[in-house]
Design a protein around this motif. Structure first.
Motif, PDB file in Angstrom:
ATOM      1  N   LYS A  70       0.885  -1.337   0.311  1.00 15.08           N
ATOM      2  CA  LYS A  70      -0.096  -0.077  -0.143  1.00 15.08           C
ATOM      3  C   LYS A  70       0.623   1.096   0.038  1.00 15.08           C
ATOM      4  O   LYS A  70       1.650   1.759   1.263  1.00 15.08           O
ATOM      5  N   LEU A  71       1.062   1.748  -1.258  1.00 18.94           N
ATOM      6  CA  LEU A  71       1.976   3.125  -1.081  1.00 18.94           C
ATOM      7  C   LEU A  71       1.020   4.592  -2.500  1.00 18.94           C
ATOM      8  O   LEU A  71       0.707   3.828  -3.077  1.00 18.94           O
ATOM      9  N   LYS A  72       1.789   5.657  -1.877  1.00 17.15           N
ATOM     10  CA  LYS A  72       1.253   6.620  -2.936  1.00 17.15           C
ATOM     11  C   LYS A  72       2.233   7.145  -3.717  1.00 17.15           C
ATOM     12  O   LYS A  72       3.400   7.681  -3.023  1.00 17.15           O
ATOM     13  N   VAL A  73       2.385   7.372  -5.143  1.00 19.69           N
ATOM     14  CA  VAL A  73       3.785   7.846  -4.956  1.00 19.69           C
ATOM     15  C   VAL A  73       2.886   9.273  -5.553  1.00 19.69           C
ATOM     16  O   VAL A  73       2.209   9.952  -5.745  1.00 19.69           O
ATOM     17  N   THR A  74       4.199  10.135  -4.490  1.00 18.37           N
ATOM     18  CA  THR A  74       3.809  11.927  -4.243  1.00 18.37           C
ATOM     19  C   THR A  74       3.787  12.550  -5.448  1.00 18.37           C
ATOM     20  O   THR A  74       3.579  13.507  -6.170  1.00 18.37           O
ATOM     21  N   SER A  75       5.815  12.068  -6.241  1.00 20.85           N
ATOM     22  CA  SER A  75       5.806  12.977  -7.596  1.00 20.85           C
ATOM     23  C   SER A  75       7.545  11.910  -7.500  1.00 20.85           C
ATOM     24  O   SER A  75       7.507  10.760  -7.264  1.00 20.85           O
ATOM     25  N   ALA A  76       7.692  12.439  -8.627  1.00 22.74           N
ATOM     26  CA  ALA A  76       9.260  11.659  -9.973  1.00 22.74           C
ATOM     27  C   ALA A  76       9.626  12.841 -10.385  1.00 22.74           C
ATOM     28  O   ALA A  76       9.002  14.164 -10.316  1.00 22.74           O
ATOM     29  N   TRP A  77      11.023  12.605 -10.806  1.00 25.06           N
ATOM     30  CA  TRP A  77      11.603  13.249 -10.925  1.00 25.06           C
ATOM     31  C   TRP A  77      12.886  12.259 -12.134  1.00 25.06           C
ATOM     32  O   TRP A  77      12.854  10.815 -12.229  1.00 25.06           O
ATOM     33  N   ALA A  78      13.535  12.845 -13.300  1.00 22.68           N
ATOM     34  CA  ALA A  78      14.594  12.082 -14.559  1.00 22.68           C
ATOM     35  C   ALA A  78      15.101  13.298 -14.041  1.00 22.68           C
ATOM     36  O   ALA A  78      15.913  14.320 -14.248  1.00 22.68           O
ATOM     37  N   GLY A  79      16.132  12.260 -14.364  1.00 17.30           N
ATOM     38  CA  GLY A  79      17.910  12.773 -14.120  1.00 17.30           C
ATOM     39  C   GLY A  79      19.062  12.105 -15.376  1.00 17.30           C
ATOM     40  O   GLY A  79      18.283  10.393 -15.656  1.00 17.30           O
ATOM     41  N   PHE A  80      19.988  12.171 -15.623  1.00 15.56           N
ATOM     42  CA  PHE A  80      20.973  11.746 -16.751  1.00 15.56           C
ATOM     43  C   PHE A  80      22.171  11.098 -15.972  1.00 15.56           C
ATOM     44  O   PHE A  80      22.712  11.643 -15.303  1.00 15.56           O
ATOM     45  N   TYR A  81      21.889   9.695 -16.293  1.00 15.26           N
ATOM     46  CA  TYR A  81      23.869   9.278 -15.540  1.00 15.26           C
ATOM     47  C   TYR A  81      24.430   9.556 -16.364  1.00 15.26           C
ATOM     48  O   TYR A  81      24.134   9.737 -18.137  1.00 15.26           O
ATOM     49  N   ASP A  82      25.922  10.033 -16.345  1.00 15.87           N
ATOM     50  CA  ASP A  82      27.274  10.651 -16.738  1.00 15.87           C
ATOM     51  C   ASP A  82      27.090   8.998 -17.313  1.00 15.87           C
ATOM     52  O   ASP A  82      28.856   8.234 -16.585  1.00 15.87           O
ATOM     53  N   TYR A  83      26.518   8.212 -17.841  1.00 16.29           N
ATOM     54  CA  TYR A  83      26.612   6.770 -18.128  1.00 16.29           C
ATOM     55  C   TYR A  83      28.107   6.225 -18.941  1.00 16.29           C
ATOM     56  O   TYR A  83      27.999   6.529 -20.400  1.00 16.29           O
ATOM     57  N   ASN A  84      28.583   6.078 -18.892  1.00 21.46           N
ATOM     58  CA  ASN A  84      29.915   5.290 -19.323  1.00 21.46           C
ATOM     59  C   ASN A  84      29.997   3.930 -19.659  1.00 21.46           C
ATOM     60  O   ASN A  84      29.514   2.971 -19.492  1.00 21.46           O
ATOM     61  N   THR A  85      29.078   3.343 -21.222  1.00 19.71           N
ATOM     62  CA  THR A  85      29.155   2.339 -21.952  1.00 19.71           C
ATOM     63  C   THR A  85      30.128   1.633 -22.428  1.00 19.71           C
ATOM     64  O   THR A  85      29.924   0.314 -21.701  1.00 19.71           O
ATOM     65  N   PHE A  86      31.198   2.278 -21.761  1.00 19.77           N
ATOM     66  CA  PHE A  86      32.230   1.235 -21.923  1.00 19.77           C
ATOM     67  C   PHE A  86      32.771   0.662 -20.644  1.00 19.77           C
ATOM     68  O   PHE A  86      32.241  -1.469 -21.101  1.00 19.77           O
TER      69      PHE A  86
END
Ligand SMILES: Cc1cc2nc3c(=O)[nH]c(=O)nc-3n(C[C@H](O)[C@H](O)[C@H](O)COP(=O)(O)OP(=O)(O)OC[C@H]3O[C@@H](n4cnc5c(N)ncnc54)[C@H](O)[C@@H]3O)c2cc1C
Lengths: 256, 510
Positions: free
Chosen positions: B424-440
């Motif tokens: 039982k939970l309620k999502v109250t907000s959310a955000w997104a961000g960029f990982y500085d993702y090293n694909t190697f």
């Protein structure tokens, strides 16, 4: 006319400066360049001087505390970790009791203490009272080997902070009583670290100025350490009661 | 100590001598004493208002005269006051936590005040897209690579003494709001042996971590469902989470107070020279050297070239764009010049939810073997959770919109399985961000680029850049000013590993 005034002005300024230049805290008076360059140098550096002074004095203070909390490796090597711990406690004007002994060893208010504790080689400490001492994070290593510590008091210690509390997990198997009341630097983020002290029976968190909404925190602590009796005086409870109500209302809103 | 007291006494007498008015608007210093700050001419009792007025008028006349002289800086056109300087020693591109940490450490390590002129160029001073402020703020020691563990230990040490490093005179002390709650990693049967290996690496490096059996786990955290868990590892010290904004701001404030120049603008181009050299294998390579950085001012066509000796690429998720401007990765495939900087933005969602019956003060930063993580946020029954999507299902990175179905489908089921209270939970907000993702190999890339001999890279941290920023900043400053790593050897993280195809794989990626 104006040139005349200017020179007068400069003269006044210089006389004011001369008064200052004699102060021993000027950093520019070491070498002897001509007077006016000296004054200029002085002017530009004057502000930094104050800052430097202030930062030096706080650095010095920090270094003194750090030295008092150094690792007692010499005592460790020659007398074992128990004596080293005892010696450290006494040096910081604290007190302690050995396992199996009823007498307390304490330093007096001038920091003098009785050396009889040296007779109890290889006896671990059971109770340590470091209240109102300058013990800090690094000094805690001196107590690291103590596996029989049951009572610890850090009441009113100015250097005890959240990182210090997080390190207390090393006593998790034996510690039963902990007093961290009146420590100005403790915040909620550090109290969460007490979760590792599952054997705790008594905890005193009175008068911690750094924690907000103490009412809620006391409830959460009681929930986290169900076996432990928590003392928390010195908080304006009527206020925290209100906060509790608010919190509960918020939770209800969240539920609906 | 005694000497110091005497000095203080002197300061006090000096105040009596010099200033007539009361000292206002000052915080007491660390010892509770206030110190005169005003300049001499307001303080001298020898002078009166007449001279003061006259002085002001004379100053105005002098200023006008100086401005009218030929060769002065005055011009009839108004100049943009925010333009960066025309010349600098070191230009740091990217004012995220990594960029500002490097700036701070460069200043910290200089021998004479003002020895190096450092400029930090940031295109977005409100940080709407910077990973730093959109991160989960966690710090842990539970990595598989010794380098990463040591970076964390060094950074934790830095944060413990943050006010000695980043305290600014006459400002409130820095409070990172550090929560000492630890990380809890859960492993399934399949991965338990890896966790054990990691554990011994971590202990060896000096991290305080303990292993828990499923029974011990249940005992310690009664709210966890230990089904499917074969082993858990739990951090005892130096782990938890803190406020990323505070750390970023503290670095920035301190660096600026030490003389770093902050500049708002986007780096859009470089001017460089090229030298052709031949490798022992007979390959011709073009060695480049940056001469100047073109800084485009925000919302205008105006730009300023900044001549510089060294450029630091700390542009986070968008650092490969900068590398492309230098032609990195544009050569034929398989050659040195054809190897791009393998860092790309990867969108990660963070969901805030409320659950009044959820776990309490002892909630760690829990990382489940399903990849889902969550932690407490404040004390009022709020939590944040997230997970990395499968490689094939990476979300679109053209914006920072949140996909709410990702929570419903990928996060909630494993989350509620692990913590039954979360059914039982309620999502109250959310955000997104960029990982500085090293694909190697999902690790930082630190050091000079072999083809551009004055561009230093500090990027690709793939979801653990915030916590490593203090130690990484020190390492990069050492590379630049001392010519090599002094405190922590991070040579394994240099770009050559990508050219040689020798990944430094980190197994604990969240
Ligand atoms: C959802 C999420 C959760 C995370 N959780 C954690 C965590 O728990 N612990 C942890 O340690 N790390 C975490 N991270 C990772 C961490 O946030 C990053 O690794 C770190 O912030 C990288 O810092 P940075 O300074 O390199 O990048 P950024 O903060 O992105 O800064 C780069 C800056 O460069 C600027 N810039 C880019 N290009 C240019 C240009 N051409 N000219 C001028 N300026 C430019 C950008 O505007 C930006 O402000 C998380 C990241 C995300 C997205």
């Amino acid at each position: 006319m104006s040139a005349h005034l200017m020179s007068l002005h400069r003269c006044c300024q210089r006389s004011a400066l001369l008064l200052v230049a004699r102060r021993p805290w000027s950093s520019s008076s070491a070498s002897p360049p001509p007077l006016h360059t000296r004054l200029l140098l002085f002017l530009t550096q004057r502000f930094y001087d104050m800052e430097m002074l202030l930062s030096w004095s706080s650095q010095l203070k920090r270094r003194v505390i750090q030295r008092k909390n150094a690792y007692y490796s010499y005592a460790q090597r020659f007398h074992g970790s128990d004596i080293a711990a005892a010696y450290y406690v006494l040096n910081l004007k604290g007190g302690f009791r050995f396992v199996g002994l009823s007498a307390w060893f304490r330093a007096n208010h001038r920091g003098k203490f009785n050396w009889d504790f040296l007779n109890h080689k290889d006896t671990p400490l059971e109770e340590v009272d470091m209240s109102y001492s300058v013990i800090n994070y690094t000094g805690l290593v001196n107590l690291e080997g103590q596996r029989s510590l049951r009572t610890l008091s850090f009441r009113g210690c100015p250097e005890v902070d959240d990182w210090f509390l997080a390190k207390l997990h090393m006593f998790q198997d034996s510690l039963e009583e902990l007093d961290i009341s009146h420590c100005p630097r403790i915040t909620t983020g550090g109290l969460a670290a007490l979760r590792n002290l599952k054997g705790l029976r008594r905890l005193d968190i009175s008068s911690l100025p750094g924690i907000s909404s103490p009412g809620l925190i006391i409830i959460l602590l009681e929930e986290m350490l169900p076996q432990c009796q928590i003392t928390a005086s010195g908080y304006n409870l009527s206020l925290s009661q209100e906060e509790k109500m608010e919190q509960m209302q918020e939770q209800r809103k969240g539920q609906s | 100590m005694l000497a110091c007291r005497r000095l203080h006494a002197n300061v006090r007498t000096a105040r009596g001598l010099l200033s007539s008015g009361p000292v206002t608007g000052q915080h007491p210093g660390p010892r509770g004493s206030t110190v005169p700050r005003q300049s001499l001419h307001t303080g001298s009792s020898l002078r009166n208002d007449f001279y003061k007025d006259l002085e002001a008028q004379l100053a105005a006349v002098r200023k006008k005269a100086a401005e009218a002289l030929p060769g002065s800086g005055w011009s009839p056109f108004e100049l943009n006051p925010d333009l960066p300087p025309e010349r600098a020693d070191i230009v740091i591109v990217g004012g995220g936590v990594v960029g500002w940490s490097i700036a701070y450490w460069l200043k910290q390590k200089e021998r004479v005040q003002g020895e190096v002129k450092v400029v930090v160029v940031e295109k977005d001073p409100t940080y709407t897209q910077a990973s730093t402020v959109l991160s989960a703020g966690g710090i842990r020691q539970q990595f598989s690579l010794p380098e990463n563990i040591l970076l964390s230990l060094a950074s934790a040490d830095f944060m413990r003494n943050v006010n000695e490093h980043l305290g600014v005179m006459n400002e409130d002390p820095v409070d990172l709001q550090f929560n000492h709650s630890g990380y809890l990693f859960l492993a399934s049967e399949k991965a338990a042996h890896i966790m054990e290996q990691n554990y011994s690496t971590q202990r060896y490096a000096g991290a305080k971590v303990s292993l828990l059996s499923p029974t011990q786990l249940k005992e310690k955290f009664p709210w966890i469902n230990s089904d499917g868990v074969a082993l858990a590892s739990y951090g005892l010290e130096n782990e938890g989470w803190f406020d990323p904004w505070t750390l970023l701001n503290a670095f920035r404030k301190k660096a600026i107070s030490m003389g770093v120049i902050q500049c708002c603008g986007e780096v859009t181009d470089f001017k460089y020279t090229v030298n052709v050299a031949t490798t022992p294998e007979g390959e011709n390579v073009a060695l480049k050297r940056i001469k100047s950085v073109k800084v485009q001012m925000p919302n205008s066509l105006e730009y300023q070239p900044v001549e510089c000796a060294i450029v630091v690429n700390a542009a986070g998720a968008f650092s490969s764009k900068l590398a492309q401007m230098m032609g990195i990765g544009s050569g034929p495939k398989g050659t040195m010049a054809g190897t791009p900087l393998p860092v790309e933005p990867r969108k990660r969602f963070v969901y805030v939810f409320h659950c009044p019956d959820g776990p309490g003060l002892d909630t760690p930063f829990l990382v489940d073997y399903s990849g889902v993580y969550f932690r407490r946020e404040g004390l009022g029954g709020n939590y944040i959770a997230g997970a990395s999507p499968d490689e094939a299902e990476e979300p679109d990175i053209s914006n920072l919109d949140v996909d709410h179905s990702f929570f419903e489908e990928k996060i909630w089921p494993p989350l509620a399985h692990r913590v039954p209270a979360f059914e039982k939970l309620k999502v109250t907000s959310a955000w997104a961000g960029f990982y500085d993702y090293n694909t190697f190999d999902q690790n930082g890339i630190i050091g000079i680029h072999p083809l551009v001999n004055n561009m230093y890279l500090a990027t690709g941290f793939s979801g653990h850049g915030l916590q490593h920023s203090p130690a990484v900043g020190r390492a990069v400053a050492e590379l630049i000013l001392d010519g090599g790593f002094k405190t922590l050897d991070l040579s394994g993280f240099n770009f050559k590993r990508i050219l040689n195809q020798e990944p430094m794989l980190e197994r604990n990626i969240v």
